[in-house]
Enzyme design. Structure first.
Site, PDB file in Angstrom:
ATOM      1  N   ASP A  71     -10.183   3.905   4.765  1.00  0.00           N
ATOM      2  CA  ASP A  71     -10.387   2.460   4.582  1.00  0.00           C
ATOM      3  C   ASP A  71     -11.831   2.081   4.965  1.00  0.00           C
ATOM      4  O   ASP A  71     -12.212   0.915   4.866  1.00  0.00           O
ATOM      5  CB  ASP A  71      -9.380   1.694   5.466  1.00  0.00           C
ATOM      6  CG  ASP A  71      -9.153   0.263   4.993  1.00  0.00           C
ATOM      7  OD1 ASP A  71      -9.381  -0.022   3.800  1.00  0.00           O
ATOM      8  OD2 ASP A  71      -8.742  -0.572   5.827  1.00  0.00           O
ATOM      9  N   GLN A 103      -3.829  -1.562   9.685  1.00  0.00           N
ATOM     10  CA  GLN A 103      -3.792  -2.897   9.071  1.00  0.00           C
ATOM     11  C   GLN A 103      -4.389  -3.907  10.063  1.00  0.00           C
ATOM     12  O   GLN A 103      -4.024  -3.935  11.230  1.00  0.00           O
ATOM     13  CB  GLN A 103      -2.335  -3.259   8.726  1.00  0.00           C
ATOM     14  CG  GLN A 103      -2.191  -4.574   7.987  1.00  0.00           C
ATOM     15  CD  GLN A 103      -2.894  -4.584   6.617  1.00  0.00           C
ATOM     16  OE1 GLN A 103      -2.841  -3.613   5.878  1.00  0.00           O
ATOM     17  NE2 GLN A 103      -3.571  -5.680   6.310  1.00  0.00           N
ATOM     18  N   LYS A 107       0.836  -1.201   0.000  1.00  0.00           N
ATOM     19  CA  LYS A 107       0.000   0.000   0.000  1.00  0.00           C
ATOM     20  C   LYS A 107       0.873   1.255   0.000  1.00  0.00           C
ATOM     21  O   LYS A 107       0.568   2.240  -0.678  1.00  0.00           O
ATOM     22  CB  LYS A 107      -0.950  -0.019   1.213  1.00  0.00           C
ATOM     23  CG  LYS A 107      -2.073  -1.038   1.047  1.00  0.00           C
ATOM     24  CD  LYS A 107      -2.803  -1.383   2.338  1.00  0.00           C
ATOM     25  CE  LYS A 107      -3.779  -2.524   2.124  1.00  0.00           C
ATOM     26  NZ  LYS A 107      -4.361  -3.068   3.357  1.00  0.00           N
TER      27      LYS A 107
END
Ligand code: NAP
Length: 281
Positions: free
Chosen positions: A122, A99, A55
């Protein structure tokens, strides 16, 4: 022999990233603001470290700066929440990605909720979920958002279709069902306690597999001509759908890798630029 058409995400994702990159450049030239995505990694799980690196690399290529926070595996919920609060209140950071999964001792929901919704690129906070559910503007959960863009790009009829979602996680199954519902699909959620799963899947025009079990969905579970989205990503690049079997029956199917995966990163980067533009005023 494969009969289904492949629904690949690679080219579409590249297009979305190129557009995000152009917008990031325009924002920098106009305001001096460079979009910045902060990544937070807790522990040393190699797969998670690889995802974060990937990412960050893609961000860099798109002209989005990265801020990397790496915390030890024994980090407490309070320590993680404190770190995320710092990023939430840092004006140089526009988007935050935690994450997941995080180590078991951490309250993952509390950590997600420490993300300022304006930086939730996200789409993991309850606020973002509610916006998705109510059809309000807000950040989409990245993988579900990517799945919807893929279905739209391949002109899959959603209104009136029966969509069966296998899995109900807060970051994938639940939100993708909400987005399908918002597009007027008739949605059935299924999960580990569902009775008669193959029979239910056989009634689906659109199947979204988000289970986390390799080759779980078999070809004879599918209605001929169904559209199959495999969000699964298991060790060895194996999806949640038995590809060879499913491709004999489906009309359209996502490959693994090269289907949903690239779309997730593309949506994340696109939303990081959205966040930077909004915060730059
Ligand atoms: P998760 O949190 O583990 O959720 C899995 C879901 O599957 C749960 O809702 C569970 O039901 C359900 N399930 C488990 N066994 C089942 C069974 N036998 N029958 C029916 N449902 C069953 O996983 P996740 O985070 O949603 O991820 C799902 C998959 O997507 C994984 O392969 C993951 O690697 C992949 N993924 C891919 C991306 C990407 O970018 N491509 C992003 C995120 C995740 P219960 O709720 O009843 O336990």
């Amino acid at each position: 022999m494969t009969t289904a058409e492949l629904m690949t995400g690679t080219d579409l994702a590249a297009e979305i990233v190129a557009q995000a990159a152009a917008r990031a450049k325009a924002l920098r030239e106009k305001t001096g603001v460079q979009p910045c995505l902060a990544t937070v990694l807790v522990g040393d799980d190699p797969a998670s470290a690889t995802y974060v690196r990937m990412k960050q690399n893609r961000s860099k290529k798109a002209g989005i700066a990265s801020r990397s926070v790496v915390l030890p595996a024994d980090t407490t919920t309070d320590e993680l929440v404190t770190e995320i609060h710092k990023l939430s209140s840092d004006p140089a950071v526009h988007g935050i990605l935690l994450q997941h999964p995080v180590p078991a001792q951490i309250d993952e929901r509390a950590a997600f909720e420490a993300i300022d919704p304006a930086k939730d690129v996200d789409g993991v906070t309850m606020r973002s979920f509610a916006a998705m559910a109510f059809g309000d503007p807000g950040f989409r959960s990245a993988t579900p958002g990517g799945i919807m863009r893929l279905l739209e790009a391949y002109d899959v009829p959603i209104a009136g279709a029966h969509a069966v979602v296998i899995g109900r996680s807060p970051i994938l199954g639940k939100p993708v069902g909400m987005l399908l519902l918002a597009s007027n699909a008739t949605v059935t959620y299924t999960h580990s306690r569902t009775v008669g799963l193959p029979e239910i899947v056989r009634t689906a025009d659109i199947v979204v597999a988000a289970v986390g079990k390799p080759d779980f969905v078999r070809g004879d579970w599918l209605k001929p001509g169904a559209v199959v989205v495999d969000a699964g990503y298991n060790e060895g690049n194996i999806g949640d759908v038995h590809f060879e079997e499913a491709a004999q029956v489906a009309r359209l199917i996502t490959p693994v890798p090269g289907g949903v995966g690239p779309m997730t990163i593309a949506l994340l980067l696109e939303q990081a630029v959205d966040a930077a533009e909004a915060q730059a005023g």
